[in-house]
Design a protein around this motif. Structure first.
Motif, PDB file in Angstrom:
ATOM      1  N   GLU A   1       0.839  -1.189   0.000  1.00 25.27           N
ATOM      2  CA  GLU A   1       0.000   0.000   0.000  1.00 25.27           C
ATOM      3  C   GLU A   1       0.882   1.250   0.000  1.00 25.27           C
ATOM      4  O   GLU A   1       1.907   1.310   0.689  1.00 25.27           O
ATOM      5  N   ALA A   2       0.449   2.237  -0.771  1.00 27.62           N
ATOM      6  CA  ALA A   2       1.171   3.517  -0.806  1.00 27.62           C
ATOM      7  C   ALA A   2       0.250   4.593  -1.360  1.00 27.62           C
ATOM      8  O   ALA A   2      -0.467   4.357  -2.338  1.00 27.62           O
ATOM      9  N   HIS A   3       0.264   5.759  -0.733  1.00 26.42           N
ATOM     10  CA  HIS A   3      -0.482   6.923  -1.210  1.00 26.42           C
ATOM     11  C   HIS A   3      -1.962   6.620  -1.444  1.00 26.42           C
ATOM     12  O   HIS A   3      -2.574   7.103  -2.389  1.00 26.42           O
ATOM     13  N   GLY A   4      -2.530   5.802  -0.545  1.00 24.83           N
ATOM     14  CA  GLY A   4      -3.954   5.523  -0.625  1.00 24.83           C
ATOM     15  C   GLY A   4      -4.351   4.450  -1.608  1.00 24.83           C
ATOM     16  O   GLY A   4      -5.540   4.279  -1.880  1.00 24.83           O
ATOM     17  N   TRP A   5      -3.385   3.703  -2.158  1.00 26.82           N
ATOM     18  CA  TRP A   5      -3.665   2.681  -3.164  1.00 26.82           C
ATOM     19  C   TRP A   5      -2.953   1.377  -2.815  1.00 26.82           C
ATOM     20  O   TRP A   5      -1.902   1.391  -2.161  1.00 26.82           O
ATOM     21  N   VAL A   6      -3.495   0.286  -3.303  1.00 23.93           N
ATOM     22  CA  VAL A   6      -2.786  -0.995  -3.315  1.00 23.93           C
ATOM     23  C   VAL A   6      -2.082  -1.130  -4.659  1.00 23.93           C
ATOM     24  O   VAL A   6      -2.710  -1.006  -5.716  1.00 23.93           O
ATOM     25  N   PHE A   7      -0.784  -1.341  -4.620  1.00 20.43           N
ATOM     26  CA  PHE A   7       0.008  -1.599  -5.823  1.00 20.43           C
ATOM     27  C   PHE A   7       0.232  -3.102  -5.942  1.00 20.43           C
ATOM     28  O   PHE A   7       0.505  -3.778  -4.937  1.00 20.43           O
ATOM     29  N   GLU A   8       0.164  -3.616  -7.157  1.00 23.56           N
ATOM     30  CA  GLU A   8       0.547  -5.001  -7.414  1.00 23.56           C
ATOM     31  C   GLU A   8       1.534  -5.016  -8.569  1.00 23.56           C
ATOM     32  O   GLU A   8       1.219  -4.560  -9.675  1.00 23.56           O
ATOM     33  N   LEU A   9       2.716  -5.541  -8.305  1.00 23.83           N
ATOM     34  CA  LEU A   9       3.785  -5.622  -9.301  1.00 23.83           C
ATOM     35  C   LEU A   9       3.926  -7.069  -9.729  1.00 23.83           C
ATOM     36  O   LEU A   9       4.072  -7.967  -8.898  1.00 23.83           O
ATOM     37  N   PHE A  10       3.900  -7.277 -11.037  1.00 24.45           N
ATOM     38  CA  PHE A  10       3.918  -8.633 -11.591  1.00 24.45           C
ATOM     39  C   PHE A  10       5.154  -8.766 -12.468  1.00 24.45           C
ATOM     40  O   PHE A  10       5.254  -8.132 -13.518  1.00 24.45           O
ATOM     41  N   GLY A  11       6.093  -9.582 -12.031  1.00 26.38           N
ATOM     42  CA  GLY A  11       7.316  -9.800 -12.782  1.00 26.38           C
ATOM     43  C   GLY A  11       7.316 -11.162 -13.443  1.00 26.38           C
ATOM     44  O   GLY A  11       7.256 -12.196 -12.765  1.00 26.38           O
ATOM     45  N   HIS A  12       7.381 -11.179 -14.780  1.00 29.89           N
ATOM     46  CA  HIS A  12       7.283 -12.427 -15.542  1.00 29.89           C
ATOM     47  C   HIS A  12       8.488 -12.545 -16.471  1.00 29.89           C
ATOM     48  O   HIS A  12       8.972 -11.537 -16.988  1.00 29.89           O
ATOM     49  N   PRO A  13       8.975 -13.772 -16.730  1.00 30.64           N
ATOM     50  CA  PRO A  13      10.130 -13.926 -17.625  1.00 30.64           C
ATOM     51  C   PRO A  13       9.878 -13.464 -19.056  1.00 30.64           C
ATOM     52  O   PRO A  13      10.823 -13.080 -19.756  1.00 30.64           O
ATOM     53  N   LEU A  14       8.641 -13.497 -19.516  1.00 27.54           N
ATOM     54  CA  LEU A  14       8.351 -13.071 -20.887  1.00 27.54           C
ATOM     55  C   LEU A  14       8.357 -11.542 -20.997  1.00 27.54           C
ATOM     56  O   LEU A  14       7.976 -10.843 -20.051  1.00 27.54           O
ATOM     57  N   PRO A  15       8.762 -10.986 -22.137  1.00 23.81           N
ATOM     58  CA  PRO A  15       8.588  -9.544 -22.359  1.00 23.81           C
ATOM     59  C   PRO A  15       7.126  -9.160 -22.171  1.00 23.81           C
ATOM     60  O   PRO A  15       6.215  -9.939 -22.477  1.00 23.81           O
ATOM     61  N   VAL A  16       6.886  -7.958 -21.683  1.00 22.82           N
ATOM     62  CA  VAL A  16       5.521  -7.548 -21.330  1.00 22.82           C
ATOM     63  C   VAL A  16       4.531  -7.718 -22.490  1.00 22.82           C
ATOM     64  O   VAL A  16       3.415  -8.210 -22.277  1.00 22.82           O
ATOM     65  N   PRO A  17       4.867  -7.328 -23.740  1.00 21.22           N
ATOM     66  CA  PRO A  17       3.867  -7.471 -24.810  1.00 21.22           C
ATOM     67  C   PRO A  17       3.414  -8.908 -25.052  1.00 21.22           C
ATOM     68  O   PRO A  17       2.346  -9.114 -25.651  1.00 21.22           O
ATOM     69  N   LEU A  18       4.188  -9.898 -24.596  1.00 22.57           N
ATOM     70  CA  LEU A  18       3.827 -11.299 -24.784  1.00 22.57           C
ATOM     71  C   LEU A  18       3.101 -11.896 -23.584  1.00 22.57           C
ATOM     72  O   LEU A  18       2.598 -13.017 -23.655  1.00 22.57           O
ATOM     73  N   GLN A  19       3.047 -11.171 -22.491  1.00 22.16           N
ATOM     74  CA  GLN A  19       2.401 -11.684 -21.293  1.00 22.16           C
ATOM     75  C   GLN A  19       0.891 -11.693 -21.461  1.00 22.16           C
ATOM     76  O   GLN A  19       0.307 -10.802 -22.072  1.00 22.16           O
ATOM     77  N   ARG A  20       0.235 -12.690 -20.881  1.00 27.76           N
ATOM     78  CA  ARG A  20      -1.218 -12.805 -21.023  1.00 27.76           C
ATOM     79  C   ARG A  20      -1.938 -11.582 -20.453  1.00 27.76           C
ATOM     80  O   ARG A  20      -2.935 -11.130 -21.020  1.00 27.76           O
ATOM     81  N   GLY A  21      -1.434 -11.065 -19.327  1.00 23.53           N
ATOM     82  CA  GLY A  21      -2.085  -9.904 -18.732  1.00 23.53           C
ATOM     83  C   GLY A  21      -2.102  -8.706 -19.658  1.00 23.53           C
ATOM     84  O   GLY A  21      -3.102  -7.977 -19.745  1.00 23.53           O
ATOM     85  N   TRP A  22      -0.987  -8.478 -20.375  1.00 23.19           N
ATOM     86  CA  TRP A  22      -0.945  -7.350 -21.312  1.00 23.19           C
ATOM     87  C   TRP A  22      -1.785  -7.627 -22.548  1.00 23.19           C
ATOM     88  O   TRP A  22      -2.456  -6.728 -23.068  1.00 23.19           O
ATOM     89  N   ARG A  23      -1.794  -8.849 -23.009  1.00 20.79           N
ATOM     90  CA  ARG A  23      -2.610  -9.197 -24.176  1.00 20.79           C
ATOM     91  C   ARG A  23      -4.092  -9.033 -23.854  1.00 20.79           C
ATOM     92  O   ARG A  23      -4.874  -8.536 -24.676  1.00 20.79           O
ATOM     93  N   HIS A  24      -4.513  -9.437 -22.645  1.00 20.89           N
ATOM     94  CA  HIS A  24      -5.885  -9.178 -22.221  1.00 20.89           C
ATOM     95  C   HIS A  24      -6.161  -7.673 -22.211  1.00 20.89           C
ATOM     96  O   HIS A  24      -7.196  -7.213 -22.716  1.00 20.89           O
ATOM     97  N   PHE A  25      -5.250  -6.917 -21.627  1.00 21.54           N
ATOM     98  CA  PHE A  25      -5.434  -5.473 -21.511  1.00 21.54           C
ATOM     99  C   PHE A  25      -5.588  -4.830 -22.887  1.00 21.54           C
ATOM    100  O   PHE A  25      -6.450  -3.968 -23.088  1.00 21.54           O
ATOM    101  N   GLU A  26      -4.784  -5.235 -23.840  1.00 17.16           N
ATOM    102  CA  GLU A  26      -4.816  -4.625 -25.166  1.00 17.16           C
ATOM    103  C   GLU A  26      -6.128  -4.900 -25.891  1.00 17.16           C
ATOM    104  O   GLU A  26      -6.714  -3.996 -26.500  1.00 17.16           O
ATOM    105  N   VAL A  27      -6.618  -6.135 -25.843  1.00 16.09           N
ATOM    106  CA  VAL A  27      -7.879  -6.413 -26.532  1.00 16.09           C
ATOM    107  C   VAL A  27      -9.038  -5.741 -25.808  1.00 16.09           C
ATOM    108  O   VAL A  27      -9.999  -5.269 -26.444  1.00 16.09           O
ATOM    109  N   GLU A  28      -8.963  -5.647 -24.498  1.00 12.76           N
ATOM    110  CA  GLU A  28     -10.016  -4.950 -23.750  1.00 12.76           C
ATOM    111  C   GLU A  28     -10.027  -3.463 -24.083  1.00 12.76           C
ATOM    112  O   GLU A  28     -11.103  -2.860 -24.246  1.00 12.76           O
TER     113      GLU A  28
END
Length: 212
Positions: free
Chosen positions: A112-139
């Motif tokens: 928690e910081a500055h009134g928010w919950v932060f979640e940091l996700f570190g994955h071996p794949l480059p970000v554009p190939l990660q499922r989370g980013w691919r979901h975000f882009e199509v959404e």
């Protein structure tokens, strides 16, 4: 690094996560816009070597109370990423860090910081190939193409408690696993997404959103 299913890198005395309104009240802080919170924490600068991308519901404008600030990172060395995050944010309230057993063992840290919950996700794949980013882009594309009626349908499901991907899949009447279904349509061009939106009852779309 230990490989426990729930918390591979345990932090002591973990308490139930508070939403950002509770955090702000407890800290006596005025609510900040999530972008201001990111800037004040300098989190993108600290993680600059990990190609950080802000994703999730906040940039999409479909957040609900309790939504986190999600930051996706390229972390080919999970141990080094964990050490960087622990050194920079380990003293923050409600800090925890863990590592998944499967799926290339990404490292996830939250605090928690500055009134928010932060979640940091570190994955071996480059970000554009990660499922989370691919979901975000199509959404992001669906919201841009679908105009207000589609956004309202997604938000209605979100307010009833649906997670992001199930809310999108439900609005589009996609069958099966909602996470896999969104990945399947991620490769569609804008014309194909427009047809899907119209077939799902969100149309006909205006000329301003329909691709040439």
């Amino acid at each position: 690094m230990a490989a426990e299913r729930q918390n591979a890198l345990p932090s002591p005395h973990r308490r139930p996560r508070r939403n950002r309104i509770d955090i702000a009240r407890a800290d006596g802080n005025r609510m900040l816009d999530y972008r201001q919170a990111i800037d004040r924490l300098s989190v993108l600068e600290i993680l600059r070597d990990c190609d950080p991308h802000v994703a999730g519901t906040l940039p999409l404008g479909i957040d609900v109370p309790g939504s986190d600030i999600d930051i996706l990172c390229h972390a080919p060395d999970g141990g080094a990423f964990a050490q960087l995050v622990w050194s920079a944010f380990g003293d923050r309230d409600e800090f925890s860090i863990r590592q998944w057993i499967g799926d290339e063992r990404p490292v996830i840290a939250s605090f928690e910081a500055h009134g928010w919950v932060f979640e940091l996700f570190g994955h071996p794949l480059p970000v554009p190939l990660q499922r989370g980013w691919r979901h975000f882009e199509v959404e992001r594309r669906l919201l841009a193409l679908g105009e207000g009626s589609f956004r309202r349908a997604v938000m209605e499901r979100r307010r009833l408690g649906a997670r992001t991907e199930p809310a999108f899949a439900g609005a589009l009447h996609l069958e099966g696993d909602p996470y896999a279904a969104l990945l399947e349509i991620q490769s569609c061009n804008d014309g194909q997404l427009c047809r899907l939106l119209e077939e799902s009852g969100f149309g006909p779309l205006s000329a301003s959103t329909r691709p040439d």
